[in-house]
Design an enzyme around this catalytic site. Structure first.
Site, PDB file in Angstrom:
ATOM      1  N   HIS A 226     -31.486   2.488  25.990  1.00 52.61           N
ATOM      2  CA  HIS A 226     -31.424   1.348  24.953  1.00 52.61           C
ATOM      3  C   HIS A 226     -30.068   0.667  25.092  1.00 52.61           C
ATOM      4  O   HIS A 226     -29.728  -0.512  24.945  1.00 52.61           O
ATOM      5  CB  HIS A 226     -31.336   2.081  23.586  1.00 52.61           C
ATOM      6  N   CYS A 546     -49.105  -9.995  40.285  1.00 55.59           N
ATOM      7  CA  CYS A 546     -48.532  -9.305  39.192  1.00 55.59           C
ATOM      8  C   CYS A 546     -47.721  -8.109  39.680  1.00 55.59           C
ATOM      9  O   CYS A 546     -47.142  -7.357  38.533  1.00 55.59           O
ATOM     10  CB  CYS A 546     -49.201  -9.043  37.874  1.00 55.59           C
TER      11      CYS A 546
HETATM   12  C1  PEP Z   1     -49.537  -3.123  40.850  1.00 59.13           C
HETATM   13  O1  PEP Z   1     -50.065  -1.970  41.324  1.00 59.13           O
HETATM   14  O2  PEP Z   1     -49.006  -3.502  41.569  1.00 59.13           O
HETATM   15  C2  PEP Z   1     -49.463  -3.397  39.328  1.00 59.13           C
HETATM   16  C3  PEP Z   1     -49.193  -4.466  38.932  1.00 59.13           C
HETATM   17  O3  PEP Z   1     -50.249  -2.128  38.550  1.00 59.13           O
HETATM   18  P1  PEP Z   1     -49.164  -1.077  38.071  1.00 59.13           P
HETATM   19  O4  PEP Z   1     -47.543  -1.067  38.646  1.00 59.13           O
HETATM   20  O5  PEP Z   1     -49.177  -0.891  36.770  1.00 59.13           O
HETATM   21  O6  PEP Z   1     -49.982   0.322  39.005  1.00 59.13           O
END
Ligand code: PEP
Ligand code: MG
Length: 618
Positions: A226, A546
């Site tokens: 934090h 993502c």
């Molecule tokens: C990934 O695998 O790129 C992803 C976004 O999922 P996590 O990082 O939660 O496994």
């Protein structure tokens, strides 16, 4: 900046004292130049006598008094928040809430009272013992030597450590009030000084006036706590975890602190100071530019719109996402709802959390990923149900994980889907399935999804005619190569480059011996991303990235060139990626991507990516 003076030429000239450079973890960017000022905390001496002389009632009264005083102090602290920058207010307010909650009928107070009653302790001894026991049990939940859980996500460990810090901080406040010991005083820091401390607590950070302090450096601490988060929010250059700091840094010494490289230069020479001043000016300009970007559209120079969204793992990140200029949440990892607890959250509790997130996004879409348990992600409440992956015989990353596990645990899956559907009335939502490898899994998931919706409608729940889109993560080589078939079953793709890279190259990121082989720019990984993207685009189906790749502005031109237009990332990266988007044209990106995709040598790809836009010949 780190240069040292050349040795003197005249034999009789006294040798100039070289600069002394210390290094730690950079947690908040920016450059500070100023004298060092030591902020030491007065020692907290607990009375040696632990047995209560006056009986339990007297100790209860002392404890109640300390609780009232502590609450008042926190109220004052909250009142001071309004003078801080908006970002800092959003960081600090939830912390003050957490401390205040712990002072109202919490387990800490209940158990401390029990210790006073049963062990006949003083209030100090009872609080001290209970804080240690509680913090240790929180840490034990996230830290383990068990090889099955050793690779637990760093985020979970950081969350556990933050919780333990909150418990200890609340305990320290109560003990200071019980013993009438003074708190640390930050009021007499000379204007423009660099604050040096052994360690700093989040509540200390809340007392620091960012307009007064040039920088902060501590001997202890790390990047995920934090304190680090708050120092970033205060926008004060900071470096934590500098070994040997207290021994080397004498108060009053001039120093340069570099919050980007993590270096502290003691007694800097003229050339170092000149470099530092130039870097300060450049950094101030960069911040101004990025702040202005928040309101500008994410579009290329040839006006192609690009969607930039935030990844969410903890509710505390919501304000950061809102401030970053992100257009909604492209990946809401719901694992945190299931962690650090003995029982699973029910439908109503989950629906509440999803609603909070959806409402915070104010009309922008939230992509909620259903529970991705297994592999390196470990959840006690599920282990308590007997759902322990068989790590002795099998590699957990290749076993019961993500959607595979949910299909085997329909009650868990149905509860989560029902909660998401109920919350979906609060705003636009999409549902995302993790760890998919074949079309049968997606069909099975959709059947369950439709069944849950039907059941909710029968219960009188008002759902829209069209259910929220059901998409899949493309994070295994199998899913990427079967993307054309999967595109017929799913409503959208989210490419998870973290797992995709791991599974493609057979490299576990947590394994330091092979870490150098983890290369998301390996042509095999890029070809899988390209294949999956093209399959989605042919079907006119939404596709986003993502994984961590999405938040790296250096890779933005390549990803745009591959046809991608939607990226979800850690909120702090949104302005930089937006800057990268606004600096390129789609034509240039497409040409560049073709050039990169012709390469088979990962080193050459790295070279091309780093050379893009720097006038370097590709
Ligand atoms: C990934 O695998 O790129 C992803 C976004 O999922 P996590 O990082 O939660 O496994
Ligand atoms: Mg993944």
């Amino acid at each position: 900046m780190s240069r040292t003076d050349a040795p003197g030429t005249a034999a009789d000239k006294p040798r100039a004292r070289p600069e002394h450079i210390l290094a730690g973890m950079p947690v908040s960017p920016g450059i500070a130049i100023g004298p060092l000022h030591a902020a030491s905390e007065p020692a907290l001496d607990l009375p040696l006598v632990r047995a209560a002389a006056g009986g339990a009632e007297a100790e209860y009264a002392r404890l109640d008094d300390a609780v009232v005083k502590s609450k008042k102090q926190l109220e004052k602290l909250r009142a001071r928040l309004s003078v801080l920058p908006e970002d800092s207010q959003h960081e600090i307010a939830p912390l003050i809430d957490a401390y205040t909650q712990m002072l109202s009928g919490s387990r800490l107070l209940r158990q401390a009272r029990r210790r006073i009653a049963e062990q006949k302790l003083t209030a100090e001894a009872a609080i001290n013992d209970e804080v240690e026991a509680l913090a240790a049990s929180v840490l034990a939940m996230v830290a383990t030597d068990d090889p099955a859980t050793r690779q637990r996500r760093a985020d979970d460990i950081a969350a556990g450590q933050r919780r333990a810090d909150e418990i200890r901080e609340t305990g320290r406040r109560l003990l200071r009030n019980l013993t009438s010991a003074p708190f640390r005083n930050f009021a007499n820091i000379p204007q423009g000084a660099i604050l040096v401390a052994e360690s700093l607590r989040p509540s200390d950070a809340a007392l620091i006036d960012p307009a007064r302090v040039a920088g902060i450096v501590t001997e202890e601490g790390g990047t995920d706590g934090h304190t680090a988060i708050m120092l970033r929010a205060l926008a004060v250059p900071a470096v934590l975890g500098v070994p040997g700091l207290l021994a080397a840094a004498k108060p009053g010494t001039m120093a340069v602190l570099d919050g980007e490289s993590g270096r502290l230069t003691l007694a800097p020479k003229a050339p170092t100071l000149a470099d530092a001043r130039r870097a300060m000016t450049a950094y101030a300009r960069e911040r101004q530019r990025l702040a202005r970007l928040r309101r500008l559209p994410a579009e290329t120079t040839d006006f192609e719109a690009v969607e930039l969204q935030g990844n969410l793992e903890l509710l505390a990140e919501l304000p950061l996402i809102a401030q970053s200029g992100a257009a909604g949440i492209g990946l809401f990892r719901t694992e945190f709802l299931f962690m650090n607890r003995e029982t699973l959250p029910d439908e109503a509790a989950q629906a509440d959390t999803y609603r909070t997130v959806i409402e915070a996004m104010d009309g922008d879409c939230v992509t909620i990923r259903v529970l991705d348990w297994g592999g390196e992600k470990d959840i006690e409440a599920l282990a308590a149900r007997g759902l322990v992956p068989d790590t002795l015989d099998h590699n957990p990353a290749l076993g019961m994980r993500g959607l595979r596990m949910l299909l085997r645990q329909p009650d868990l899956f149905e509860t989560q889907l029902a909660a998401i559907l109920r919350a979906s009335r609060a705003g636009p939502v999409r549902v995302l399935l993790p760890m998919v490898t074949n079309v049968a899994e997606v069909r099975a998931a959709r059947e369950i999804y439709d069944r849950v919706a039907k059941r909710l409608r029968r219960r009188g729940e008002k759902l829209g005619d069209k259910l929220p889109d059901l998409g899949i993560m493309i994070e295994t080589p199998g899913a990427a190569l079967a993307a054309d078939a999967l595109a017929l079953e799913a409503d959208f793709f989210a490419i998870g480059t973290n797992d995709l890279c791991m599974y493609t190259l057979a490299v576990d990121r947590a394994a330091t011996e092979v870490a150098a082989l983890y290369d998301p720019l390996h042509p095999a990984v890029l070809r899988l991303i390209q294949f999956a993207t093209e399959a989605a685009l042919r079907m006119r189906m939404p596709v986003s990235v993502c994984g961590e790749l999405a938040g790296n502005p250096r890779l933005t031109p390549l990803l745009l060139g591959l046809g991608l237009r939607s990226f979800s990332m850690n909120a702090t990266n949104v302005p930089r990626v937006k800057q990268a988007v606004r600096a390129v044209s789609i034509d240039d990106c497409a040409r560049f991507a073709r050039r990169v995709m012709e390469q088979s040598d990962p080193a050459r790809i790295q070279e091309l990516v780093h050379g893009f836009g720097q006038g370097k010949k590709e």
